[in-house]
Design an enzyme around this catalytic site. Structure first.
Site, PDB file in Angstrom:
ATOM      1  CG  ASP A 156      -1.930  -1.103   1.224  1.00 25.23           C
ATOM      2  OD1 ASP A 156      -2.423  -1.431   0.138  1.00 25.23           O
ATOM      3  OD2 ASP A 156      -2.241  -1.638   2.297  1.00 25.23           O
ATOM      4  CG  ASP A 163      -6.603  -1.272  -1.379  1.00 21.94           C
ATOM      5  OD1 ASP A 163      -6.912  -2.473  -1.461  1.00 21.94           O
ATOM      6  OD2 ASP A 163      -5.612  -0.875  -0.736  1.00 21.94           O
TER       7      ASP A 163
END
Length: 149
Positions: free
Chosen positions: A109, A122
């Site tokens: 991420d 995401d």
């Protein structure tokens, strides 16, 4: 066809951005680019860093989700470009994060937002879910309107 194009573009964008981040940032390192904060984080859990250490299980669930969508589409239950695009975003996001979970045991991420650190997959899942709900609402409203006429 839009389903496959969207899914492929999402997977490509997700994997390319994650590879770039892995090459240029160490875990915890921050970069400011295009007016945004990018911080590399490795998540072995799910959204919000819940259930850490179960990345491979979530990878298997991603595979099952993708197979379920493909079966559902093949049955002809889902029709129309809006549904195809929404499901393309969802499947592309699931594949993008699923690849990370199965290959690396964690998801990279890096896009810092007020509610956490995310990645392209995401965001694709969020877009796909929103489009799916919007498409269903529009279809429901059209059906109600047609019944009144």
């Amino acid at each position: 066809m839009p389903f496959y194009i969207v899914a492929l573009l999402v997977v490509a964008a997700d994997q390319l951005t994650k590879a770039w981040i892995r090459m240029h940032l160490e875990v915890g390192e921050t970069l400011f680019l295009w007016g945004r904060e990018w911080t590399r984080f490795e998540n072995s859990g799910m959204a919000g860093s819940l259930l850490q250490g179960y990345a491979r299980l979530f990878g298997v669930l991603a595979v099952l989700f993708v197979l379920g969508v493909l079966i559902y589409r093949r049955k002809g239950e889902v029709r129309g470009v809006p549904f195809d695009i929404a499901l393309g975003f969802l499947v592309g996001g699931a594949i993008g994060n699923g690849v990370d979970r199965l290959l690396f045991g964690q998801v990279t991420d890096f896009i810092v937002r007020s509610n956490g650190i995310l990645n392209v997959a995401d965001h694709a899942i969020e877009i796909g879910a929103a489009l799916l709900v919007l498409t269903m609402i529009v279809r429901w409203a059209r059906r109600i309107r047609a019944e009144r006429l």
